[in-house]
Write an enzyme that holds these catalytic residues in place. Sequence first.
Site, short mmCIF file in Angstrom:
data_model
loop_
_atom_site.label_atom_id
_atom_site.label_comp_id
_atom_site.label_asym_id
_atom_site.label_seq_id
_atom_site.Cartn_x
_atom_site.Cartn_y
_atom_site.Cartn_z
N HIS A 15 1.30 4.86 -2.37
CA HIS A 15 0.93 5.74 -3.49
C HIS A 15 2.21 6.39 -3.98
O HIS A 15 2.85 7.12 -3.23
CB HIS A 15 -0.07 6.80 -3.02
CG HIS A 15 -1.30 6.21 -2.41
ND1 HIS A 15 -2.45 6.01 -3.14
CD2 HIS A 15 -1.56 5.76 -1.16
CE1 HIS A 15 -3.37 5.47 -2.35
NE2 HIS A 15 -2.86 5.29 -1.14
N GLU A 22 -11.16 3.46 6.20
CA GLU A 22 -10.12 4.34 6.75
C GLU A 22 -10.85 5.43 7.54
O GLU A 22 -10.78 5.46 8.76
CB GLU A 22 -9.27 4.95 5.61
CG GLU A 22 -8.19 5.91 6.08
CD GLU A 22 -7.46 6.64 4.92
OE1 GLU A 22 -8.00 6.69 3.80
OE2 GLU A 22 -6.36 7.17 5.17
N ASP A 82 1.88 3.92 2.88
CA ASP A 82 0.85 4.79 2.29
C ASP A 82 1.45 5.96 1.49
O ASP A 82 1.52 5.87 0.27
CB ASP A 82 -0.11 5.31 3.38
CG ASP A 82 -1.51 5.60 2.86
OD1 ASP A 82 -1.79 5.32 1.69
OD2 ASP A 82 -2.33 6.11 3.65
N ASP A 83 1.81 7.03 2.18
CA ASP A 83 2.39 8.22 1.52
C ASP A 83 3.59 8.67 2.35
O ASP A 83 3.52 9.67 3.06
CB ASP A 83 1.34 9.33 1.45
CG ASP A 83 0.11 8.91 0.68
OD1 ASP A 83 0.16 8.88 -0.56
OD2 ASP A 83 -0.90 8.55 1.33
N HIS A 109 0.87 -1.19 0.00
CA HIS A 109 0.00 0.00 0.00
C HIS A 109 0.89 1.23 0.00
O HIS A 109 1.30 1.71 1.06
CB HIS A 109 -0.92 -0.05 1.23
CG HIS A 109 -1.92 1.07 1.30
ND1 HIS A 109 -3.07 0.98 2.06
CD2 HIS A 109 -1.93 2.31 0.74
CE1 HIS A 109 -3.75 2.11 1.95
NE2 HIS A 109 -3.07 2.95 1.17
N1 HPA Z 1 -6.54 7.41 1.52
C1 HPA Z 1 -7.22 7.78 0.43
N2 HPA Z 1 -6.63 8.26 -0.64
C2 HPA Z 1 -5.30 8.39 -0.65
C3 HPA Z 1 -4.55 8.02 0.44
C4 HPA Z 1 -5.20 7.50 1.59
O1 HPA Z 1 -4.61 7.13 2.62
N3 HPA Z 1 -3.27 8.27 0.11
C5 HPA Z 1 -3.24 8.74 -1.14
N4 HPA Z 1 -4.49 8.82 -1.61
ZN ZN Z 2 -3.66 4.82 0.68
#
Ligand code: HPA
Ligand code: ZN
Length: 335
Positions: free
Chosen positions: A16, A197, A275-276, A14
């Site tokens: 991005h 989330e 994630d990011d 996971h």
């Molecule tokens: N959630 C939803 N969209 C996203 C996320 C996330 O954690 N990170 C990048 N786009």
């Molecule tokens: Zn994400």
Amino acid sequence: MKQFLENLPKAELHLHIEGSLEPELMFEIGQRNGVKLPFASVEDVRAAYQFHNLQEFLDIYYQGANVLLYERDFYDMTMAYLRRCQQQNVIHAEIFFDPQTHTDRGVDIGVVINGICGALKDAENEWGMSSRLILCFLRHLSGEAAMETLLQALPYRDRIIGVGLDSSEVGHPPEKFKAAFDRAREEGFLTVAHAGEEGPPEYIWQALDLLKVSRIDHGVRCIEDNALVDRLIAEKMPLTVCPLSNIKLCVFEKMADHNLLQLLDRGVKVTVNSDDPAYFGGYMNENFLALHAALDLTQEQAASLVRNSFEASFVSESERAGFMNRLDAFLVANQ
Ligand code: HPA
Ligand code: ZN
């Protein structure tokens, strides 16, 4: 323990790629492309990374992606992430990209895919890095726009293992994307979706029943629905959980409140992911270290989490066996 976690062979499921763009590279690419950022310095960018919810993050994340115009930009961003993987013993990565963030600014989807895939190929050749690519639809846009994006991606289908769903969750339930996901599965793509989330457990049910996903991204709000947790356990449905992300976006107030180990102990197939990482304060190792610091993550739990990641990854059975052998060899050598 620090050394154990850092050296542990890991998979990231996971991530991005646009969320791996560090402020230094954002400035460098912005400068060479003549794209102005609304920040005076790298320090100002980092200081702006204070979020109270998902939307506050997304607003700044889409702004950062504006510097990306050419193949070389997507290549550089991806290669910078892959180097982090190499440093952190992440041996396999499944990478999300958001084509609509770029095509809506006039950047061709082929530029995006060729840039990302060039780096994936070079990393594979250079140090045997294993990877897959997953196309995400932006859920704040329409179901029709998702379908259009899928059709644009079909000429590149050989390089894309699956489709996912990200961006603003609340108010944009999975059912909005049933047609695009039906078509994606008909075309041979695997499916995943962000759900639970910020959104309710109902969105996780929809992702399972309507989008027929192979994994749930995040999914931490499943804990509010016992029947759902029972189903996730029975179906061995993986959750790609992102601890530092959840704290930065206030899904949990502090790491000590995170439910990841509770879910693991109940038998849910949870995994750890970043994630990011450029926005949330860390890559894979920082996520594992934060779990250890706040929740006393043990070596056995860490090993279960990475085993879950290898089991949940979209690779061939022979590749999976190779990952498991590397993990087992590491565990034997580090008892
Ligand atoms: N959630 C939803 N969209 C996203 C996320 C996330 O954690 N990170 C990048 N786009
Ligand atoms: Zn994400």
